[in-house]
Design a protein around this motif. Structure first.
Motif, short mmCIF file in Angstrom:
data_model
loop_
_atom_site.label_atom_id
_atom_site.label_comp_id
_atom_site.label_asym_id
_atom_site.label_seq_id
_atom_site.Cartn_x
_atom_site.Cartn_y
_atom_site.Cartn_z
N ARG A 224 0.67 -1.20 -0.06
CA ARG A 224 0.02 -0.19 -0.07
C ARG A 224 0.87 1.36 -0.15
NH1 ARG A 224 -5.41 -0.52 1.42
NH2 ARG A 224 -5.16 1.77 1.84
N VAL A 225 0.73 2.13 -0.87
CA VAL A 225 1.05 3.45 -0.96
C VAL A 225 0.01 4.73 -0.97
CG1 VAL A 225 3.30 2.66 -1.93
CG2 VAL A 225 1.18 3.38 -3.55
N LEU A 226 0.82 5.80 -0.76
CA LEU A 226 -0.28 6.88 -0.57
C LEU A 226 -0.71 7.11 -1.91
CD1 LEU A 226 -1.25 9.60 0.97
CD2 LEU A 226 0.70 10.71 0.14
N TYR A 227 -2.00 7.40 -2.02
CA TYR A 227 -2.62 7.66 -3.51
C TYR A 227 -2.71 6.39 -4.18
CZ TYR A 227 -1.65 12.35 -2.24
OH TYR A 227 -1.43 13.60 -1.44
N ASP A 566 -3.11 19.30 -1.94
CA ASP A 566 -3.55 17.97 -2.53
C ASP A 566 -4.72 17.35 -1.37
OD1 ASP A 566 -1.47 18.06 -4.49
OD2 ASP A 566 0.07 17.24 -3.16
N GLU A 567 -5.26 18.14 -0.79
CA GLU A 567 -6.23 17.73 0.15
C GLU A 567 -7.18 16.71 -0.41
OE1 GLU A 567 -9.39 19.43 3.57
OE2 GLU A 567 -8.38 21.03 2.28
N GLN A 568 -7.68 17.12 -1.29
CA GLN A 568 -8.71 16.34 -2.00
C GLN A 568 -8.29 14.93 -2.36
OE1 GLN A 568 -10.86 18.51 -4.74
NE2 GLN A 568 -12.22 19.65 -3.34
N LEU A 569 -6.99 14.89 -2.93
CA LEU A 569 -6.48 13.73 -2.97
C LEU A 569 -6.18 12.84 -1.88
CD1 LEU A 569 -3.85 14.45 -5.68
CD2 LEU A 569 -5.54 12.37 -5.89
N ARG A 570 -5.86 13.39 -0.75
CA ARG A 570 -5.62 12.96 0.77
C ARG A 570 -6.93 12.50 1.42
NH1 ARG A 570 -0.25 14.23 2.49
NH2 ARG A 570 0.57 15.80 1.46
N LEU A 571 -7.94 13.20 1.01
CA LEU A 571 -9.34 12.79 1.52
C LEU A 571 -9.90 11.50 0.90
CD1 LEU A 571 -10.88 16.29 2.07
CD2 LEU A 571 -10.19 14.48 3.98
N PHE A 572 -9.55 11.71 -0.52
CA PHE A 572 -9.81 10.47 -1.16
C PHE A 572 -9.24 9.04 -0.50
CE2 PHE A 572 -12.24 12.75 -4.42
CZ PHE A 572 -13.02 11.42 -5.24
N ASP A 573 -7.87 9.26 -0.38
CA ASP A 573 -7.00 8.04 0.26
C ASP A 573 -7.32 7.81 1.80
OD1 ASP A 573 -4.36 6.82 -0.78
OD2 ASP A 573 -4.15 7.10 1.52
N LEU A 574 -7.90 8.77 2.43
CA LEU A 574 -8.02 8.51 3.83
C LEU A 574 -9.49 7.92 3.80
CD1 LEU A 574 -8.15 8.99 7.10
CD2 LEU A 574 -9.41 11.22 6.49
N TYR A 575 -10.59 8.30 3.20
CA TYR A 575 -11.84 7.75 3.24
C TYR A 575 -11.98 6.17 2.82
CZ TYR A 575 -13.42 12.33 4.65
OH TYR A 575 -13.73 13.39 5.43
N ARG A 591 -17.85 4.69 -0.29
CA ARG A 591 -17.62 4.62 -1.82
C ARG A 591 -18.51 5.20 -2.74
NH1 ARG A 591 -13.95 0.14 -2.20
NH2 ARG A 591 -12.92 0.01 -0.01
N ARG A 592 -19.72 5.32 -2.57
CA ARG A 592 -20.92 6.17 -3.37
C ARG A 592 -20.52 7.44 -3.42
NH1 ARG A 592 -26.43 2.99 -2.13
NH2 ARG A 592 -25.95 1.22 -3.66
N ALA A 593 -20.41 8.12 -2.26
CA ALA A 593 -19.74 9.42 -2.21
C ALA A 593 -18.58 9.77 -2.88
CB ALA A 593 -19.61 9.70 -0.67
N LEU A 594 -17.64 8.99 -2.56
CA LEU A 594 -16.38 9.20 -3.39
C LEU A 594 -16.45 9.05 -4.87
CD1 LEU A 594 -13.68 7.62 -1.03
CD2 LEU A 594 -14.22 9.84 -1.23
N ARG A 595 -17.33 8.16 -5.35
CA ARG A 595 -17.55 8.13 -6.75
C ARG A 595 -18.22 9.24 -7.27
NH1 ARG A 595 -20.03 3.14 -6.78
NH2 ARG A 595 -18.03 2.11 -6.62
N ARG A 596 -19.20 9.69 -6.51
CA ARG A 596 -19.96 11.09 -6.93
C ARG A 596 -18.68 12.17 -6.97
NH1 ARG A 596 -23.96 9.22 -3.28
NH2 ARG A 596 -23.18 10.73 -1.67
N ALA A 597 -17.91 12.33 -6.02
CA ALA A 597 -16.91 13.26 -5.97
C ALA A 597 -15.82 13.26 -7.14
CB ALA A 597 -15.84 13.16 -4.60
N ALA A 598 -15.49 11.94 -7.72
CA ALA A 598 -14.53 11.64 -8.70
C ALA A 598 -15.38 12.33 -10.02
CB ALA A 598 -14.26 10.08 -8.70
N ASP A 599 -16.52 12.32 -10.17
CA ASP A 599 -17.05 12.75 -11.26
C ASP A 599 -17.21 14.23 -11.23
OD1 ASP A 599 -17.04 10.08 -12.05
OD2 ASP A 599 -19.57 9.87 -11.56
#
Length: 668
Positions: A224-227, A566-575, A591-599
């Motif tokens: 496992r690595v960051l991002y 890079d906060e939003q990338l970090r939050l994706f990784d965190l959640y 997972r659903r909330a992150l999918r919506r955010a990715a779009d």
């Protein structure tokens, strides 16, 4: 230095006795040398006025020995001599990794101030500029995929480049190794066109094969690595000729280009890595503005890479020195820390001067040599600090334990230390905050900041890097007692220093998992829980173990998050990490909330989804923010070329120093 050690050995044997009577044979035995050598050593110490030696000639005759200086003074002089000779390893070695005793601190502080920072000398008509930085964190690897510490990431950011880049906190994506890029297929297929004649530090020329290798390596990395979620989203990378690369994603993601700006997406040379990945972490080869000239346990030396495609760095040499102890708020200490750079007491910018113009130094004021999150630096010229979280009534609960910052050069904001619930009232969306002043120059950001104090007669300026450090606790709701909502509510209330509504829940023993850098925060959490009646066991594991399935065997996890560009990338990784130890309902929601955010195409749209996810986790007592502290940069006006990177770090490539009239360059 040998004479210093001989004095310390002699004092250890006879120092507690005041004036003592000894024979030359006994001195020789203590120093493990011949009688002749012992007499020479005694003579040198007496001449230096370290000891008084009343000699009495004759075999078996006892001479008088007394000590005129303390061992702490001699130890400080030994370290100062090591600094003067440039013996980096001798600095830490003399102290054996521990905090220096009180008697030697002032002298040691003066020596270190003189050694670190900017130095200039002239050799054969050429000016050589060197920057020396002290760090607490030992550098283990400079492989971009295997860095775990902020100090490592700081160095990697100056040794490697990615395909694209960002500057000064702006959301704009700029060319780096790729001069142009385009996408088709609704953002799933990307083509990057490489610059011509970009050189690696070993002289090889960058080609599309290096880029393909870097992404395939990233995609297939077993640990496992960051991002890592972004790397796993890459379906394939292929070369389209020597200067073009196609990258196909499994699913379009709005943060793909910002991910390519991070050090994790650095491009590494294919041929060099074939020699062995562990070796590459110790002898890295990149395309960045600095090449690694030396890398060891105590010292990392960077030298300017003249052929750098964006222009040569002004600094010729950067020496990064590992000194494992620190001084914070007047207290010297050793051990683990999440603060990579040193903060040094005495004579620095004044927090109160910015508030009321009094110019009086507050208790425990400090002059940072270098800042909390990397690259915020330079003794007597540039510094970075983190403001303290506000205190509570109880001293033990007051300690926010921010890892060595929170000192005078920083001015605490009203948000410092407030809970996430309180901050949410009337706060701007995170996406808007990142696009407010983040794109302005360092000079523009200091407007209206007021005075940060004076040092050496110069007024300090302050720039806000829009970076925050947040510590928080999450729960394992997949297994164990924290699956009970009532218990979660009671535990989170205990962490906040209050009782849960409706009375106390059942109090089973709890286990808290974290890494060595957060040991003190873990002790604070344990104390708070135990004062509310909970039994809490703290488990400290390595960063590698923390990333694995160890979390599933514990009830609480202590995390840290840097809120930067890079906060939003970090939050994706965190959640995504949190979802692995969450119950099935929470995991599906995350997972659903992150999918919506990715779009979402805009930072504001993604922030809206991520804020909603955070609010839900807090409301369900699965996340508790301990504190958040802002990071700020202070610097003297003579420092030029300031630019900030992703984490608010200073870009060493652009920093330069005009001639100091009071200290002309040293001439060889």
């Amino acid at each position: 230095m040998r004479l210093h050690k001989q004095f310390l050995r002699l004092h250890e044997r006879y120092g507690a006795e005041g004036e003592t009577q000894v024979t030359l044979a006994e001195v020789a035995d203590t120093l493990d040398c011949t009688h002749r050598s012992a007499l020479t050593v005694i003579g040198k110490m007496a001449e230096a006025e370290w000891i008084r030696w009343d000699s009495r000639r004759g075999r078996g005759k006892r001479s008088g020995l007394s000590f005129r200086v303390t061992p702490e003074e001699i130890a400080a002089e030994s370290v100062a001599d090591a600094i003067g000779r440039g013996d980096i390893r001798g600095i830490a070695g003399e102290l054996e990794g521990g905090a220096p005793p009180p008697e030697m601190r002032e002298r040691l502080r003066e020596s270190l101030r003189a050694y670190f920072g900017h130095h200039s000398e002239t050799s054969t008509g050429r000016q050589i500029d060197t920057l020396r930085l002290p760090i607490r964190q030992q550098l283990h690897s400079l492989d971009p995929l295997r860095t775990n510490l902020l100090a490592e990431s700081f160095v990697v950011g100056h040794v490697f480049d990615g395909l694209v880049r960002q500057e000064d906190g702006s959301d704009d994506i700029l060319p780096a190794l790729a001069h142009h890029w385009e996408s088709v297929g609704e953002g799933r297929l990307w083509t990057f066109y490489l610059r011509k004649d970009v050189s690696f530090h070993d002289g090889r020329v960058l080609t599309s094969e290096d880029v393909v290798y870097a992404f395939e390596r990233m995609r297939k990395l077993p640990e496992r690595v960051l991002y890592g979620f972004m790397a796993r989203n890459i379906e394939e990378a292929t070369a389209d000729g020597p200067l073009a690369v196609k990258i196909r994603l499994r699913r379009a993601h709005a943060l793909f280009l910002p991910f390519l700006c991070t050090s994790r997406a650095s491009i590494v040379p294919k041929e060099t890595l074939r020699r062995g990945e562990p070796e590459f972490g110790l002898h890295p080869v990149g395309t960045g503005p600095f090449r690694v000239a030396e890398f060891g346990r105590d010292l990392c030396v960077l030298e300017a890479f003249s052929p750098y495609y964006l222009g040569r760095a002004h600094m010729d040499r950067v020496e990064i020195v590992n000194i494992p102890w620190r001084m914070q708020g007047g207290e010297w200490s050793g051990g683990d820390s999440d603060s990579p750079f040193h903060v040094w007491p005495g004579g620095g910018p004044d927090r109160r001067a910015a508030d009321d113009g009094s110019g009086d130094s507050p208790p425990g004021s400090a002059e940072p040599l270098a800042g909390e999150s990397g690259g915020r630096l330079l003794n007597g010229a540039l510094a970075e600090v983190e403001a303290e979280a506000p205190t509570e009534g109880d001293r033990r609960e007051a300690e926010a334990l921010s890892g060595g910052a929170g000192l005078a050069a920083g001015v605490p904001t009203e948000d410092a230390g407030r809970s996430a619930e309180t901050r949410a009232e009337g706060a701007k969306p995170k996406g808007e905050a990142r696009t407010g002043s983040a794109g302005r120059s360092a000079e523009a950001r200091t407007e209206g900041a007021g005075l940060a104090g004076e040092a050496g007669g110069e007024i300090w300026s302050r720039a806000h890097a829009e970076v925050f450090s947040r510590k928080f606790v999450t729960c394992n709701t997949k297994s164990g007692p924290m699956r009970d909502p009532a218990l979660r509510a009671a535990v989170m209330a205990a962490l906040a220093g209050r009782s849960a509504a409706g009375g106390e829940a059942e109090m089973p023993p709890l286990s808290l998992l974290t890494i060595p850098q957060y040991r003190k925060d873990a002790a604070l959490i344990k104390e708070r829980l135990e004062r509310r009646g909970y039994s809490c066991r703290v488990r400290i594991v390595t960063v590698g173990d923390f990333k694995g399935r160890t979390r599933l065997a514990n009830d609480l996890m202590l995390f840290s998050l840097i809120r930067d560009r890079d906060e939003q990338l970090r939050l994706f990784d965190l959640y995504l990490t949190m979802s692995e130890h969450s119950d099935s309902k929470t995991r599906l929601f995350v997972r659903r909330a992150l999918r919506r955010a990715a779009d979402e195409e805009t930072p504001r749209g993604r922030a809206r989804e991520l804020d909603g996810l955070e609010a839900r986790l807090i409301a369900e007592h699965q996340l508790h923010v301990l504190y958040e502290t802002p990071l700020q940069t202070t610097y003297l006006p003579r420092v030029r070329g300031l630019r900030f990177g992703a984490q608010g770090w200073i870009d060493l490539r652009t920093v330069w120093f005009p001639p100091d009239e009071d200290r002309p360059p040293k001439t060889e």
